[in-house]
Motif scaffolding. Structure first.
Motif, PDB file in Angstrom:
ATOM      1  N   TYR A 135      38.622  36.263  38.665  1.00  0.00           N
ATOM      2  CA  TYR A 135      39.435  35.620  39.717  1.00  0.00           C
ATOM      3  C   TYR A 135      39.250  34.115  39.656  1.00  0.00           C
ATOM      4  N   VAL A 136      38.009  33.690  39.519  1.00  0.00           N
ATOM      5  CA  VAL A 136      37.734  32.254  39.443  1.00  0.00           C
ATOM      6  C   VAL A 136      38.417  31.645  38.220  1.00  0.00           C
TER       7      VAL A 136
ATOM      8  N   ASN B   3      42.233  31.415  38.630  1.00  0.00           N
ATOM      9  CA  ASN B   3      42.702  30.462  39.634  1.00  0.00           C
ATOM     10  C   ASN B   3      42.161  29.045  39.446  1.00  0.00           C
ATOM     11  N   SER B   4      41.275  28.874  38.491  1.00  0.00           N
ATOM     12  CA  SER B   4      40.870  27.522  38.122  1.00  0.00           C
ATOM     13  C   SER B   4      41.891  26.915  37.181  1.00  0.00           C
ATOM     14  N   ALA B   5      42.546  27.774  36.457  1.00  0.00           N
ATOM     15  CA  ALA B   5      43.432  27.304  35.388  1.00  0.00           C
ATOM     16  C   ALA B   5      44.897  27.278  35.806  1.00  0.00           C
ATOM     17  N   TYR B   6      45.252  28.068  36.814  1.00  0.00           N
ATOM     18  CA  TYR B   6      46.655  28.243  37.188  1.00  0.00           C
ATOM     19  C   TYR B   6      46.979  27.396  38.407  1.00  0.00           C
ATOM     20  N   SER B   7      47.814  26.425  38.256  1.00  0.00           N
ATOM     21  CA  SER B   7      48.193  25.533  39.344  1.00  0.00           C
ATOM     22  C   SER B   7      49.372  26.152  40.082  1.00  0.00           C
TER      23      SER B   7
ATOM     24  N   LYS C 221      39.315  26.284  46.283  1.00  0.00           N
ATOM     25  CA  LYS C 221      37.956  26.116  45.762  1.00  0.00           C
ATOM     26  C   LYS C 221      37.917  26.395  44.249  1.00  0.00           C
ATOM     27  N   CYS C 222      38.725  27.357  43.811  1.00  0.00           N
ATOM     28  CA  CYS C 222      38.828  27.611  42.360  1.00  0.00           C
ATOM     29  C   CYS C 222      39.510  26.440  41.661  1.00  0.00           C
ATOM     30  N   ALA C 223      40.561  25.916  42.284  1.00  0.00           N
ATOM     31  CA  ALA C 223      41.290  24.800  41.664  1.00  0.00           C
ATOM     32  C   ALA C 223      40.372  23.589  41.500  1.00  0.00           C
TER      33      ALA C 223
ATOM     34  N   HIS D 151      37.196  23.633  41.206  1.00  0.00           N
ATOM     35  CA  HIS D 151      36.293  23.959  40.100  1.00  0.00           C
ATOM     36  C   HIS D 151      36.963  23.650  38.766  1.00  0.00           C
ATOM     37  N   GLY D 152      38.257  23.939  38.674  1.00  0.00           N
ATOM     38  CA  GLY D 152      38.992  23.681  37.434  1.00  0.00           C
ATOM     39  C   GLY D 152      39.489  22.239  37.320  1.00  0.00           C
TER      40      GLY D 152
ATOM     41  N   ASP E 176      41.556  20.655  39.097  1.00  0.00           N
ATOM     42  CA  ASP E 176      43.013  20.673  39.263  1.00  0.00           C
ATOM     43  C   ASP E 176      43.314  20.158  40.677  1.00  0.00           C
TER      44      ASP E 176
ATOM     45  N   THR F 102      32.879  29.273  41.904  1.00  0.00           N
ATOM     46  CA  THR F 102      32.648  29.318  40.458  1.00  0.00           C
ATOM     47  C   THR F 102      32.258  30.719  39.992  1.00  0.00           C
TER      48      THR F 102
END
Lengths: 383, 383
Positions: free
Chosen positions: A374-375, A378-382, B292-294, B296-297, B299, B371
């Motif tokens: 999940y992390v 959603n870290s990579a997908y804007s 919070k994921c964004a 981390h990325g 973004d 994370t």
């Protein structure tokens, strides 16, 4: 199946070039009547995307002739220009289909804060209209996918009438509806008020009770369209139950396909003083990140359940709380219960039962675990 | 430094054998007077650990002679037996130190739902008492660590008086206080009412406004003890400011050491209609897993900020919202603002400013990113 399972509906799913991938990204659903009754439920988020603002207006009239749905862009937080884009979309569909733009609902999903490529979307509507068919319900369901790994459809059959539907949604699932776009269709002969009652009753205990990650979307839209083509007006209870069954089926499919999830968590709160209490406690458990991590690790960590219950305003006595995980009562009377090693958590579905020992109300909330996937997603997908 | 920076206090940190690792796990802080005034703030969680229930009673008297703190077990959800264990802990400390058990506060942290090994804890109190020293503040701070990677201490100097303190906490940080155990000491000559006022004022804008993961602990305890050993009674404003400064310092250290975090997120809500609105919006942003994921990325996903604001009841007009990330106003008037590529997110601290354009109230909330390391740590650790 899907939105064309009921008589009187055609659909299309095409690639308009909105998604960079070149995949299907534009769906059209058309009600051929004789009735054009409709009801809708929308996100409770106060920041609403342009298509939600538009479709809320359309639904006030109680008539929907067609729905245009696109993936690849949410058209949210795009200002007056974004609203004009949605308006132009409805105008174009109205023109091509020979219906009033005021009877065309619009729904969008994808990135927030980015304008839609209207130079591709508007020609796409013409193309979709040329491919309308009673056999294209599945293609329409595919065209509304974003990070969904599978398309979602469901159907319930009445006595001579049918309710069918499609849904998309894989993240941002939360109470007050999720990033979900859902179109339900029926050939039952039901007016807008009857549709509204059935739809609100159904979403209250289905889509409103899935909570994948606690995040509420700007774009949630659930529409129910009736063609009346069967000529049958079902008993209200039977119709409501069919709509609820389709919503429940689709809601479970959303949870089953939530971004990065490895577990589907069924949280049942029992013996609550009121249904509101049961829902509040269920949501608090559903949103507890520490518990969601523990479930991912197959750790029957009932302390985190109690800790989540303790943050609510529901009626309960901490010393009378009981918690079962997969039917093992690991917490009794607010303290250590049966041996936690008895809990088998190998399977995707995990059942948490929280007994508030206060009354006889109950509610079920569905949630997912919290995972590294999940992390990553959603870290990579804007969005 | 730490709890022995102020005159009139001794401390100890020893290994009682509560932790399987054999590390330091028992801390003792003793107020040698002449004054024994104290104030405390505890978790708002309605499921409270036995030591919280005990210490709340102790603090009603406004006098604390000693504090016993243990890591390696939270003594939460342990029923009447757990409460008896806490009582026995206070009795033992009272007996060894020659003070009333009713003036011994107790604080515990670690696993929920597990009894403490009293056969090790009680002898540990004797050992700790034998090692009490005005130079052992650091050892006491080390003994209360759980998943903390570093121990946390802070100090503020007044004119002839001092406020010092120690804290533990690395997960479950949330409003209403976090899994934090904090002991503050001062040699200022302040009575219990004055301590209470200073402590409540300080925690309201410091510990109450850190939200690492939205989860509220059963064990949060913040104590402030005054020995009066300096013989000086500071002006209330100066004293309050010193207490606030120490709390702020420790709160930032908690965020900086949060489980698995790679970013510290400073969320400032400005131009709110009221401070309550500002805090509600700040917390909603702080708890949005997708945002919070964004972060981390790296973004600068301002759409997720708006989506979080939209779920609150605060006064705002969606079309007048502005959002800056690291001082770049990426959202203006609810729509696309300055180029998001201007946002540099390489550093650990990330600043989000949300302008509600409604009034002149503001608040700052500190949070962390979400994370894969957080998931791993909390999937494996049963707490």
């Amino acid at each position: 199946m899907s939105v064309t399972a009921a008589q009187g509906f055609t659909a299309a799913g095409i690639a308009a070039g909105i998604k960079e991938s070149g995949g299907l990204d534009l769906a059209l659903v058309v009600n051929q009547g004789p009735r054009l009754a409709a009801a809708g439920v929308f996100t409770a988020n106060r920041v609403k995307a342009a298509p939600v603002l538009w479709s809320q207006q359309v639904l006030r009239g109680g008539q929907v002739a067609a729905v245009v749905l696109n993936s690849g862009g949410a058209n949210a937080c795009t200002g007056p220009e974004g609203f004009r884009d949605t308006h132009a979309t409805a105008e174009k569909a109205g023109e091509v289909l020979g219906v009033s733009a005021g009877e065309v609902a619009v729904a969008s999903t994808g990135l927030i804060g980015v304008r839609l490529p209207m130079d591709r979307l508007l020609p796409g509507i013409e193309k979709a209209a040329s491919e309308l068919s009673p056999h294209s319900g599945e293609k329409a369901a595919i065209a509304i996918k974003t990070t969904d790994t599978v398309h979602k459809t469901a159907v319930a059959k009445g006595d001579g009438w049918t309710v069918g539907g499609m849904a998309k949604g894989a993240g941002m699932l939360a109470p007050g509806l999720a990033t979900m776009l859902v179109v339900l269709t029926t050939d039952a002969d039901v007016d807008a008020a009857g549709l509204d009652e059935a739809l609100r009753g159904a979403t209250r205990t289905t889509f409103d009770r899935v909570d994948s990650d606690g995040c509420m979307s700007t774009n949630d839209t659930v529409l129910l369209l009736a063609s009346g083509a069967s000529g049958i007006t079902p008993a209200p209870e039977a119709f409501a139950e069919a709509v609820r069954a389709v919503c429940d089926d689709l809601a479970r499919q959303l949870i089953g396909d939530a971004e990065g999830a490895s577990k589907d968590i069924r949280i049942e709160v029992i013996n609550a003083a009121s249904e509101d209490d049961a829902v509040e406690v269920g949501r608090s458990i559903a949103r507890n990140n520490l518990l969601k991590c523990a479930i991912h690790g197959e750790d029957p960590n009932w302390g985190r359940v109690l800790s989540a219950i303790g943050t609510t305003s529901a009626a309960f006595d901490p010393d009378r709380l009981n918690v079962a995980i997969n039917d093992v009562w690991v917490c009794r009377n607010g303290s250590v219960g049966d041996d936690r090693d008895l809990v088998d958590m190998r399977y995707r579905e995990v059942r948490i039962t929280a007994d508030l020992a206060e009354g006889d109300a109950s509610a079920v909330i569905w949630a997912n675990d919290l995972t590294a996937d999940y992390v990553h997603e959603n870290s990579a997908y804007s969005s």
